[in-house]
Enzyme design. Structure first.
Site, PDB file in Angstrom:
ATOM      1  N   LYS A  73      70.426   4.486  47.233  1.00  0.00           N
ATOM      2  CA  LYS A  73      69.635   4.612  48.464  1.00  0.00           C
ATOM      3  C   LYS A  73      70.531   5.099  49.592  1.00  0.00           C
ATOM      4  CE  LYS A  73      68.461   1.018  51.132  1.00  0.00           C
ATOM      5  NZ  LYS A  73      68.735   1.371  52.564  1.00  0.00           N
ATOM      6  N   THR A 110      61.687  -6.914  55.195  1.00  0.00           N
ATOM      7  CA  THR A 110      62.022  -8.218  54.605  1.00  0.00           C
ATOM      8  C   THR A 110      62.730  -9.142  55.590  1.00  0.00           C
ATOM      9  OG1 THR A 110      64.030  -7.252  53.658  1.00  0.00           O
ATOM     10  CG2 THR A 110      62.114  -7.421  52.224  1.00  0.00           C
TER      11      THR A 110
END
Length: 232
Positions: free
Chosen positions: A32, A119
């Site tokens: 990522k 999150t």
């Protein structure tokens, strides 16, 4: 589609990134590239990592008016990434525009997923800071449903929500889940977390793991531990 572990390369320079990736002499992990690295090095870092044989999730979380997102996605589609994302809060219309921009002339495109709630967000902060008083689970499912309606491939969500997302949107709708930590690790600033084994059991399709791998004494061993718990 198989499960996979995505390593969050949250570094601030190409030098640090390649020093980390050079440790992986065997399998090329899915990586990522987030805002920190992309803003530091620009599109060239994407091209170089791709040239080395890695799959790439370009994590820039676009959120703007539909036309701007459409044009930006058209630019990102030319970088040959495998996955990219946006904020579901940008509305169904914005997500539909993103799909239009991301789709190349030959009809191919990277996977496109939507961020539901970060999150680091919990019920208290969502109500206090965002004035959203619905239960966080309901908000996440509503955003996931909107992403599916818009034609997206899946969502970024907490692993705690992955199973419910599949129930709501179907088994083929992807769940990409950060907030994954080893049972014996530090949860950092994440509020909604789970181990790789638990994420596998609950139905996550991809887990995104950063510091438990990148800050490990032996990053390759930590990555292999993640794969063993989540994929194998």
């Amino acid at each position: 589609m198989g499960k996979d572990v995505i390593i969050a390369c949250d570094f601030d320079s190409a030098e640090k990134t390649f020093a980390f990736l050079d440790q992986f002499t065997g399998k090329k992990p899915f990586v990522k590239i987030g805002m920190e690295l992309y803003y530091a090095e620009g599109p060239s870092i994407v091209r170089e990592i791709k040239k080395r044989g890695h799959k790439i999730f370009l994590d820039l979380k676009l959120h703007d008016i539909p036309n701007t997102v459409k044009k930006s996605m058209a630019v990102l589609s030319r970088l040959d990434v495998d996955m990219t994302n946006l904020h579901a809060a940008g509305t169904v219309r914005m997500m539909e525009a993103a799909i239009e921009g991301l789709t190349r002339p030959d009809g191919t495109r990277p996977l496109l997923i939507a961020v539901t709630q970060l999150t680091s967000t919990d019920q208290e902060s969502m109500e206090k800071d965002l004035l959203i008083e619905k239960p966080i689970a309901d908000v996440v499912m509503h955003y996931a449903h909107n992403a599916k309606v818009a034609g997206l491939d899946g969502v970024v969500c907490s692993p705690l929500e992955a199973g419910k997302v599949h129930q709501t949107c179907g088994e083929q709708f992807l769940t990409v889940t950060p907030g994954v930590r080893f049972a014996d690790g530090d949860i950092g600033d994440q509020k909604r977390v789970m181990t790789p084994a638990e994420a596998k059991k609950i139905g996550s399709d991809y887990i995104v793991v950063g510091r438990p791998i990148t800050a490990a004494a032996d990053p390759v061993a930590a990555y292999e531990r993640c794969v063993a718990e989540f994929v194998d």
